[in-house]
Design a protein around this motif. Structure first.
Motif, PDB file in Angstrom:
ATOM      1  N   UNK A  55       0.781  -1.187  -0.009  1.00  0.00           N
ATOM      2  CA  UNK A  55       0.110   0.035  -0.188  1.00  0.00           C
ATOM      3  C   UNK A  55       1.048   1.244  -0.013  1.00  0.00           C
ATOM      4  N   UNK A  56       0.580   2.065  -0.725  1.00  0.00           N
ATOM      5  CA  UNK A  56       1.323   3.447  -0.755  1.00  0.00           C
ATOM      6  C   UNK A  56       0.403   4.715  -0.918  1.00  0.00           C
ATOM      7  N   UNK A  57       0.706   5.911  -0.879  1.00  0.00           N
ATOM      8  CA  UNK A  57       0.021   7.210  -0.816  1.00  0.00           C
ATOM      9  C   UNK A  57       0.535   7.869  -2.215  1.00  0.00           C
ATOM     10  N   UNK A  58      -0.458   8.560  -2.775  1.00  0.00           N
ATOM     11  CA  UNK A  58      -0.364   9.293  -3.943  1.00  0.00           C
ATOM     12  C   UNK A  58      -0.645  10.716  -3.557  1.00  0.00           C
ATOM     13  N   UNK A  59       0.112  11.644  -3.723  1.00  0.00           N
ATOM     14  CA  UNK A  59      -0.458  13.075  -3.667  1.00  0.00           C
ATOM     15  C   UNK A  59      -0.234  13.996  -4.936  1.00  0.00           C
ATOM     16  N   UNK A  60      -1.517  14.471  -5.260  1.00  0.00           N
ATOM     17  CA  UNK A  60      -1.551  15.209  -6.581  1.00  0.00           C
ATOM     18  C   UNK A  60      -1.815  16.520  -6.147  1.00  0.00           C
ATOM     19  N   UNK A  61      -1.041  17.828  -6.763  1.00  0.00           N
ATOM     20  CA  UNK A  61      -1.448  19.065  -6.688  1.00  0.00           C
ATOM     21  C   UNK A  61      -2.094  19.381  -8.156  1.00  0.00           C
ATOM     22  N   UNK A  62      -3.354  19.822  -8.410  1.00  0.00           N
ATOM     23  CA  UNK A  62      -3.860  20.163  -9.635  1.00  0.00           C
ATOM     24  C   UNK A  62      -4.788  21.413  -9.696  1.00  0.00           C
ATOM     25  N   UNK A  63      -5.187  21.527 -10.761  1.00  0.00           N
ATOM     26  CA  UNK A  63      -6.375  22.645 -10.926  1.00  0.00           C
ATOM     27  C   UNK A  63      -7.644  21.834 -10.473  1.00  0.00           C
ATOM     28  N   UNK A  64      -8.675  22.750  -9.655  1.00  0.00           N
ATOM     29  CA  UNK A  64      -9.980  22.003  -9.292  1.00  0.00           C
ATOM     30  C   UNK A  64     -10.560  21.453 -10.376  1.00  0.00           C
ATOM     31  N   UNK A  65     -10.651  21.860 -11.557  1.00  0.00           N
ATOM     32  CA  UNK A  65     -11.369  21.318 -12.617  1.00  0.00           C
ATOM     33  C   UNK A  65     -10.746  19.965 -13.230  1.00  0.00           C
ATOM     34  N   UNK A  66      -9.660  19.856 -12.893  1.00  0.00           N
ATOM     35  CA  UNK A  66      -8.938  18.478 -13.312  1.00  0.00           C
ATOM     36  C   UNK A  66      -8.946  17.373 -12.207  1.00  0.00           C
ATOM     37  N   UNK A  67      -9.498  17.677 -10.928  1.00  0.00           N
ATOM     38  CA  UNK A  67      -9.641  16.539 -10.033  1.00  0.00           C
ATOM     39  C   UNK A  67     -10.462  15.288 -10.147  1.00  0.00           C
ATOM     40  N   UNK A  68     -11.523  15.468 -10.682  1.00  0.00           N
ATOM     41  CA  UNK A  68     -12.202  14.421 -10.946  1.00  0.00           C
ATOM     42  C   UNK A  68     -11.706  13.259 -12.079  1.00  0.00           C
ATOM     43  N   UNK A  69     -11.014  13.996 -13.290  1.00  0.00           N
ATOM     44  CA  UNK A  69     -10.503  13.358 -14.085  1.00  0.00           C
ATOM     45  C   UNK A  69      -9.088  12.372 -13.672  1.00  0.00           C
ATOM     46  N   UNK A  70      -8.402  13.301 -12.981  1.00  0.00           N
ATOM     47  CA  UNK A  70      -7.080  12.522 -12.339  1.00  0.00           C
ATOM     48  C   UNK A  70      -7.647  11.399 -11.312  1.00  0.00           C
TER      49      UNK A  70
END
Length: 61
Positions: A1-16
């Motif tokens: 198990x591992x953790x993923x962190x992403x910083x993105x534009x709010x509009x991209x959150x669902x797609x990512x």
């Protein structure tokens, strides 16, 4: 198990989130705004999906 962190534009959150779910077994994303409140931080707990067997053991006949 591992953790993923992403910083993105709010509009991209669902797609990512959907894209990561196709590559890994993920739990629901935890979402928090960045300090400047312009972007979104997404945190996922994930596991590798089981792939094809890589068992290369030689078996006796």
């Amino acid at each position: 198990m591992f953790e993923i962190r992403i910083i993105c534009e709010p509009d991209d959150a669902d797609r990512l989130s959907q894209t990561l779910a196709t590559a890994f077994d993920t739990g629901p994303a935890r979402q928090y705004p960045t300090r400047d409140r312009k972007r979104t931080r997404l945190y996922f707990t994930a596991e590798h999906r089981p792939g094809p067997s890589t068992d290369n053991t030689i078996r006796e006949r």
